[in-house]
Design a protein around this motif. Structure first.
Motif: not given
Length: 245
Positions: A150-158
């Motif tokens: 889980v990487v913050e700052g990426l689109p939710a669907d990525t």
């Protein structure tokens, strides 16, 4: 006293035989006179011969008698394990040096995949681009040999997945630096074996001691490579994997 004639009268004589037809005379044999082809015909025939010989020459593949032995020797000299051991220490620093944060790359891929590929990636011919990247996030669920990140700052669907073994697949490490070319190998088999050899180095040098089933909820920093198929799914092959308790 009248004497009788001993000759028969014409009425008493038998019919005269029919005259025999003369046998037909054999037909005169025709004399065949061999005629030589004209100069024009001879020219055409010569041209046909030239064309046929030329076609045979084009269709003929000349091979050195030693070619099979040379090819066999070249195949035997390529050792995938040796290639991986020698090459991984060279490409890992290149990937780290050129790595782009996923938070920068994924939006660029969504906006213009070709432009992002030209700017950040490498590829052989028309194959998909491969990218050196960095990512920081929190370990999530384990799906076989893949750990979600889980990487913050990426689109939710990525979706971000990290290969943690035991199976390491793909050719991202081989392709992401642009320094390993197909022409460096004898054939496609060796080229594929080179990618597998680099993946084997990840398992023994990068992921040795990593226990994937203990990584959920931990802070993880990854440097690695991935081959672009869609910006919604990124599967990283790590050359550096660090866990923060």
């Amino acid at each position: 006293m009248t004497s009788s004639s001993s000759t028969e009268s014409p009425a008493e004589a038998g019919p005269e035989p029919a005259p025999t037809a003369a046998p037909p005379r054999p037909a005169a044999r025709r004399r065949t006179v061999a005629t030589r082809p004209s100069a024009k015909v001879r020219a055409v025939q010569a041209a046909v011969v030239v064309v046929v010989l030329a076609a045979m020459g084009l269709a003929t593949e000349w091979r050195d008698a030693d070619a099979p032995a040379t090819r066999a020797a070249a195949e035997q000299t390529f050792d995938p394990a040796e290639f991986g051991a020698e090459t991984f220490p060279e490409i890992a620093p290149l990937i780290e040096r050129n790595a782009v944060p996923l938070t920068e790359l994924v939006p660029a891929l969504e906006a213009d995949p070709d432009a992002a590929g030209e700017k950040y990636g490498k590829r052989e011919g028309s194959s998909p681009y491969s990218f050196p990247v960095t990512a920081e996030g929190t370990g999530g669920d384990l799906n076989g040999s893949l750990l979600s990140l889980v990487v913050e700052g990426l689109p939710a669907d990525t979706q971000i997945w990290v290969q943690v073994g035991p199976a390491i697949t793909g050719t991202s490490l081989r392709d992401a630096t642009g320094t390993i070319k197909f022409g460096d190998f004898l054939n496609q088999v060796q080229y594929a074996d080179a990618g597998t050899a680099l993946n084997n180095e990840v398992r023994t040098k990068v992921l040795a001691g990593v226990q994937p089933n203990t990584l959920k909820g931990t802070k993880i920093s990854v440097v690695g490579a991935f081959t672009f198929l869609t910006p919604e799914v990124v599967t990283l092959t790590p050359v550096k994997f660090e866990v923060t308790p």
